[in-house]
Design a protein around this motif. Structure first.
Motif, PDB file in Angstrom:
ATOM      1  N   ASP A 145       0.820  -1.214   0.000  1.00 48.32           N
ATOM      2  CA  ASP A 145       0.000   0.000   0.000  1.00 48.32           C
ATOM      3  C   ASP A 145       0.857   1.269   0.000  1.00 48.32           C
ATOM      4  N   GLY A 146       2.180   1.093  -0.136  1.00 49.73           N
ATOM      5  CA  GLY A 146       3.064   2.251  -0.190  1.00 49.73           C
ATOM      6  C   GLY A 146       3.379   2.871   1.155  1.00 49.73           C
ATOM      7  N   SER A 147       3.073   2.163   2.255  1.00 51.24           N
ATOM      8  CA  SER A 147       3.254   2.730   3.595  1.00 51.24           C
ATOM      9  C   SER A 147       4.638   2.454   4.177  1.00 51.24           C
ATOM     10  N   THR A 148       5.547   1.917   3.383  1.00 49.40           N
ATOM     11  CA  THR A 148       6.907   1.714   3.853  1.00 49.40           C
ATOM     12  C   THR A 148       7.881   2.148   2.770  1.00 49.40           C
ATOM     13  N   ASP A 149       9.172   2.127   3.084  1.00 52.09           N
ATOM     14  CA  ASP A 149      10.185   2.501   2.103  1.00 52.09           C
ATOM     15  C   ASP A 149      11.461   1.720   2.413  1.00 52.09           C
ATOM     16  N   ALA A 150      12.493   1.941   1.612  1.00 52.80           N
ATOM     17  CA  ALA A 150      13.725   1.173   1.757  1.00 52.80           C
ATOM     18  C   ALA A 150      14.364   1.384   3.121  1.00 52.80           C
ATOM     19  N   ALA A 151      14.317   2.608   3.631  1.00 55.66           N
ATOM     20  CA  ALA A 151      14.936   2.896   4.922  1.00 55.66           C
ATOM     21  C   ALA A 151      14.257   2.106   6.041  1.00 55.66           C
ATOM     22  N   ARG A 152      12.942   2.011   6.007  1.00 51.41           N
ATOM     23  CA  ARG A 152      12.211   1.261   7.042  1.00 51.41           C
ATOM     24  C   ARG A 152      12.478  -0.239   6.924  1.00 51.41           C
ATOM     25  N   VAL A 153      12.598  -0.720   5.703  1.00 44.84           N
ATOM     26  CA  VAL A 153      12.899  -2.143   5.505  1.00 44.84           C
ATOM     27  C   VAL A 153      14.290  -2.460   6.033  1.00 44.84           C
ATOM     28  N   LEU A 154      15.267  -1.595   5.726  1.00 44.70           N
ATOM     29  CA  LEU A 154      16.624  -1.797   6.231  1.00 44.70           C
ATOM     30  C   LEU A 154      16.659  -1.697   7.750  1.00 44.70           C
ATOM     31  N   ALA A 155      15.850  -0.796   8.324  1.00 48.42           N
ATOM     32  CA  ALA A 155      15.786  -0.675   9.781  1.00 48.42           C
ATOM     33  C   ALA A 155      15.256  -1.966  10.405  1.00 48.42           C
ATOM     34  N   ALA A 156      14.283  -2.595   9.746  1.00 46.95           N
ATOM     35  CA  ALA A 156      13.743  -3.863  10.250  1.00 46.95           C
ATOM     36  C   ALA A 156      14.816  -4.939  10.266  1.00 46.95           C
ATOM     37  N   PHE A 157      15.575  -5.031   9.179  1.00 50.90           N
ATOM     38  CA  PHE A 157      16.641  -6.029   9.143  1.00 50.90           C
ATOM     39  C   PHE A 157      17.744  -5.690  10.150  1.00 50.90           C
ATOM     40  N   GLY A 158      17.954  -4.398  10.398  1.00 48.13           N
ATOM     41  CA  GLY A 158      18.915  -4.004  11.428  1.00 48.13           C
ATOM     42  C   GLY A 158      18.484  -4.472  12.801  1.00 48.13           C
ATOM     43  N   LEU A 159      17.194  -4.346  13.105  1.00 49.48           N
ATOM     44  CA  LEU A 159      16.678  -4.827  14.393  1.00 49.48           C
ATOM     45  C   LEU A 159      16.814  -6.340  14.499  1.00 49.48           C
ATOM     46  N   LEU A 160      16.590  -7.032  13.410  1.00 51.16           N
ATOM     47  CA  LEU A 160      16.743  -8.498  13.407  1.00 51.16           C
ATOM     48  C   LEU A 160      18.187  -8.895  13.701  1.00 51.16           C
ATOM     49  N   LEU A 161      19.134  -8.220  13.055  1.00 54.94           N
ATOM     50  CA  LEU A 161      20.543  -8.545  13.285  1.00 54.94           C
ATOM     51  C   LEU A 161      20.963  -8.192  14.709  1.00 54.94           C
ATOM     52  N   LEU A 162      20.423  -7.110  15.247  1.00 56.70           N
ATOM     53  CA  LEU A 162      20.741  -6.749  16.633  1.00 56.70           C
ATOM     54  C   LEU A 162      20.214  -7.807  17.592  1.00 56.70           C
ATOM     55  N   LEU A 163      18.991  -8.289  17.355  1.00 54.58           N
ATOM     56  CA  LEU A 163      18.437  -9.357  18.196  1.00 54.58           C
ATOM     57  C   LEU A 163      19.289 -10.619  18.079  1.00 54.58           C
ATOM     58  N   GLY A 164      19.677 -10.962  16.847  1.00 53.51           N
ATOM     59  CA  GLY A 164      20.516 -12.146  16.658  1.00 53.51           C
ATOM     60  C   GLY A 164      21.847 -12.009  17.373  1.00 53.51           C
ATOM     61  N   TYR A 165      22.444 -10.820  17.290  1.00 52.21           N
ATOM     62  CA  TYR A 165      23.721 -10.587  17.969  1.00 52.21           C
ATOM     63  C   TYR A 165      23.557 -10.711  19.481  1.00 52.21           C
ATOM     64  N   THR A 209      10.429  -7.707  18.592  1.00 53.44           N
ATOM     65  CA  THR A 209      11.140  -7.570  17.322  1.00 53.44           C
ATOM     66  C   THR A 209      10.261  -7.991  16.160  1.00 53.44           C
ATOM     67  N   VAL A 210       9.476  -9.046  16.337  1.00 49.33           N
ATOM     68  CA  VAL A 210       8.560  -9.482  15.271  1.00 49.33           C
ATOM     69  C   VAL A 210       7.539  -8.388  14.975  1.00 49.33           C
ATOM     70  N   GLN A 211       6.957  -7.816  16.031  1.00 49.30           N
ATOM     71  CA  GLN A 211       5.984  -6.739  15.846  1.00 49.30           C
ATOM     72  C   GLN A 211       6.633  -5.529  15.167  1.00 49.30           C
ATOM     73  N   ALA A 212       7.854  -5.184  15.582  1.00 49.09           N
ATOM     74  CA  ALA A 212       8.561  -4.048  14.977  1.00 49.09           C
ATOM     75  C   ALA A 212       8.785  -4.283  13.490  1.00 49.09           C
ATOM     76  N   CYS A 213       9.150  -5.502  13.137  1.00 48.66           N
ATOM     77  CA  CYS A 213       9.381  -5.812  11.720  1.00 48.66           C
ATOM     78  C   CYS A 213       8.094  -5.730  10.911  1.00 48.66           C
ATOM     79  N   ARG A 214       6.996  -6.213  11.469  1.00 50.38           N
ATOM     80  CA  ARG A 214       5.718  -6.121  10.747  1.00 50.38           C
ATOM     81  C   ARG A 214       5.328  -4.659  10.536  1.00 50.38           C
ATOM     82  N   VAL A 215       5.578  -3.834  11.535  1.00 49.72           N
ATOM     83  CA  VAL A 215       5.273  -2.410  11.399  1.00 49.72           C
ATOM     84  C   VAL A 215       6.148  -1.782  10.318  1.00 49.72           C
TER      85      VAL A 215
END
Length: 285
Positions: A154-174, A233-239
């Protein structure tokens, strides 16, 4: 090992923080070289998450209800944040087994005899695991796209938000690899480290919002799931991905998932890094 020894011995004394960073990078390089020489470690690490994606998408996708919809596509978009998070946390077992293997072979004792920062061996190991986790996430994201996962249609996200989600995932993994490091230093064999690194992860990942809507859980179980660091983290990624199935709960981590994910991950790193470095100073093979 000799290359590591030479690199550490060649480090001139100076700023303790700078020495710690240099020593950590030397150990990280050593572990990455070791991983590249044992490609099955990476391959087997990829098989499990890919299996989860395929099984959950094609076996359960049409029978799960997300937001009143039983569309397989909606469930795939709902599912992927949970699969991504589960994948990064399961790296805990590999971190623990690797450190336990080094302990078993006497490498930890040899590292301790070198003039290097105390936490460098563990930091280097966790950094190498972080690189492997990032590679796994990249491959998994490609597989997810192939099975129909999409972000923000629906156009409610962008590349920066997607990269931020993956950043949160890597931080959780670390953060979770530090738990694995502590487990690896606390057991006698790599096999025990693998078992100890996985047995507690299943309730953490399944008593969460990763695979089902927590609104369908019994109240006491729902409260546990909503305050689970993994769920934040899952909720943050969905957002950030603008995917369906975002929780409408009043629980603070569900209302402020990005902040909750950051706080949880940083706290886990601070607590378990401290405990792991303390254990490292006294651990014996």
């Amino acid at each position: 090992m000799s290359a590591v020894t030479d690199a550490v011995r060649g480090t001139a004394p100076g700023n303790p923080l700078g020495q710690s960073v240099r020593d950590s990078l030397v150990i990280a390089k050593r572990n990455l070289i070791r991983m590249s020489r044992i490609p099955e470690m990476v391959i087997f690490g990829l098989i499990q998450p890919i299996m989860f994606v395929v099984l959950f998408t094609y076996v359960f996708g049409g029978s799960m209800q997300i937001g009143g919809s039983t569309s397989a596509t909606d469930y795939t978009n709902f599912l992927m944040a949970g699969i991504f998070a589960q994948t990064v946390t399961f790296a805990t077992a590999g971190a623990g087994a690797g450190i336990a293997d080094d302990m078993h072979k006497g490498l930890i004792d040899r590292f301790r005899s070198l003039p290097m920062a105390r936490g460098a061996v563990l930091t280097g190991r966790t950094l190498a695991d972080l690189v492997q986790t990032a590679l796994t996430l990249l491959v998994l994201a490609v597989v997810a796209i192939l099975v129909g996962w999409r972000v923000g249609s629906d156009g409610s996200t962008d590349a920066a938000r997607v990269l931020a989600a993956f950043g949160l995932l890597l931080l959780l993994g670390y953060a979770f690899t530090w738990i694995g490091a502590l487990i690896g230093l606390s057991v006698r064999t790599p096999e025990a480290a693998t078992s100890g690194g996985l047995i507690w992860l299943f309730p953490v990942t399944f008593i969460s919002n990763a695979f089902v809507d927590t609104g369908n859980m019994t109240p006491w179980l729902r409260h546990i799931a909503e305050w689970n660091p993994f769920s934040a983290t899952v909720q943050a990624c969905r957002v950030l991905f603008a995917n369906p199935g975002q929780s409408t709960s009043d629980a603070w981590p569900m209302q402020h998932p990005v902040w909750a994910s950051l706080i949880y991950s940083v706290l886990i790193i601070l607590i378990f890094r401290t405990l792991a470095v303390r254990k490292y100073r006294s651990a014996t093979a």
